[in-house]
Design a protein around this motif. Structure first.
Motif, short mmCIF file in Angstrom:
data_model
loop_
_atom_site.label_atom_id
_atom_site.label_comp_id
_atom_site.label_asym_id
_atom_site.label_seq_id
_atom_site.Cartn_x
_atom_site.Cartn_y
_atom_site.Cartn_z
N ILE A 147 0.83 -1.21 0.00
CA ILE A 147 0.00 0.00 0.00
C ILE A 147 0.86 1.25 0.00
O ILE A 147 0.54 2.24 -0.68
CB ILE A 147 -0.96 -0.01 1.21
N SER A 148 1.96 1.24 0.74
CA SER A 148 2.81 2.44 0.77
C SER A 148 3.41 2.74 -0.59
O SER A 148 3.73 3.89 -0.89
CB SER A 148 3.92 2.28 1.81
N VAL A 149 3.54 1.74 -1.43
CA VAL A 149 4.09 1.95 -2.76
C VAL A 149 3.01 2.40 -3.75
O VAL A 149 3.25 3.26 -4.59
CB VAL A 149 4.80 0.67 -3.26
N ILE A 150 1.81 1.84 -3.65
CA ILE A 150 0.78 2.18 -4.63
C ILE A 150 -0.07 3.38 -4.23
O ILE A 150 -0.75 3.94 -5.07
CB ILE A 150 -0.13 0.99 -4.96
N ALA A 196 -6.28 3.22 -14.09
CA ALA A 196 -6.84 1.94 -14.52
C ALA A 196 -6.09 0.78 -13.88
O ALA A 196 -6.70 -0.19 -13.41
CB ALA A 196 -6.80 1.83 -16.05
N ALA A 197 -4.76 0.84 -13.85
CA ALA A 197 -3.97 -0.22 -13.23
C ALA A 197 -4.27 -0.31 -11.74
O ALA A 197 -4.32 -1.41 -11.17
CB ALA A 197 -2.48 0.02 -13.46
N LEU A 198 -4.48 0.83 -11.10
CA LEU A 198 -4.82 0.83 -9.68
C LEU A 198 -6.17 0.14 -9.45
O LEU A 198 -6.31 -0.66 -8.53
CB LEU A 198 -4.85 2.27 -9.15
N ALA A 199 -7.14 0.43 -10.31
CA ALA A 199 -8.46 -0.21 -10.18
C ALA A 199 -8.34 -1.73 -10.36
O ALA A 199 -8.94 -2.50 -9.61
CB ALA A 199 -9.43 0.38 -11.21
N ILE A 200 -7.55 -2.15 -11.33
CA ILE A 200 -7.33 -3.58 -11.56
C ILE A 200 -6.66 -4.22 -10.34
O ILE A 200 -7.03 -5.30 -9.90
CB ILE A 200 -6.50 -3.80 -12.84
N ALA A 257 -6.72 -7.50 -5.47
CA ALA A 257 -6.43 -7.60 -4.03
C ALA A 257 -7.66 -8.02 -3.24
O ALA A 257 -7.54 -8.65 -2.19
CB ALA A 257 -5.90 -6.27 -3.52
N SER A 258 -8.84 -7.69 -3.73
CA SER A 258 -10.05 -8.06 -3.00
C SER A 258 -10.41 -9.53 -3.19
O SER A 258 -11.25 -10.06 -2.46
CB SER A 258 -11.23 -7.18 -3.45
N VAL A 280 1.29 -3.18 -19.32
CA VAL A 280 0.48 -3.26 -20.54
C VAL A 280 -0.21 -1.92 -20.80
O VAL A 280 -0.19 -1.41 -21.93
CB VAL A 280 -0.54 -4.41 -20.46
N LEU A 281 -0.80 -1.35 -19.77
CA LEU A 281 -1.52 -0.09 -19.96
C LEU A 281 -0.58 1.06 -20.33
O LEU A 281 -0.95 1.91 -21.14
CB LEU A 281 -2.34 0.25 -18.70
#
Length: 99
Positions: free
Chosen positions: A50-53, A66-70, A75-76, A93-94
C-alpha cells in the motif's frame, strides 16, 4: 517499454513484502502471540504494498488509475503474490497502450 528501474522497483517491493512475512515467521516461530499481535503480523506485508501504490491514488494519468483499479479488484479476491503480478502486468500493458 518498461524501464529497468521500474522492474527493479517491482522486484524490490516483492522482496520487501516476502521478507517481512518470512522474517516475522522466523523471529516469532517459537512465541505465543495474542490475537491482536497475530492480526498485526498478518497485515504487515500489505502495508508495504500500500505504501508503494498509494501515490497512484492522486495520479492524473489514466493508465495508472486503470492499473490501480485492476490491482484493487485483484487484491479483493486474490492473495498477495498474484495481486503483485497482476499489478505489475496491468501497469506495464496499460503504459505501453497509452504511450
Amino acid at each position: 517499454m518498461i524501464s529497468a528501474t521500474t522492474i527493479l522497483t517491482f522486484i524490490g517491493m516483492a522482496t520487501a513484502t516476502y521478507c517481512s512475512r518470512i522474517l516475522g515467521y522466523l523471529l516469532l516461530a517459537n512465541r505465543v502471540l495474542s490475537p491482536r499481535a497475530r492480526a498485526v503480523m498478518d497485515v504487515a506485508p500489505g502495508c508495504v504494498l500500500i505504501s508503494v501504490i498509494a501515490p497512484h491514488f492522486v495520479s492524473s494519468r489514466p493508465e495508472e488509475i486503470a492499473a490501480l483499479a485492476i490491482t484493487l479488484l485483484a487484491a479483493s479476491r486474490l492473495s498477495m503474490f498474484p495481486t503483485v503480478v497482476i499489478a505489475m502486468t496491468s501497469l506495464g500493458v496499460l503504459k505501453s497502450v497509452f504511450n
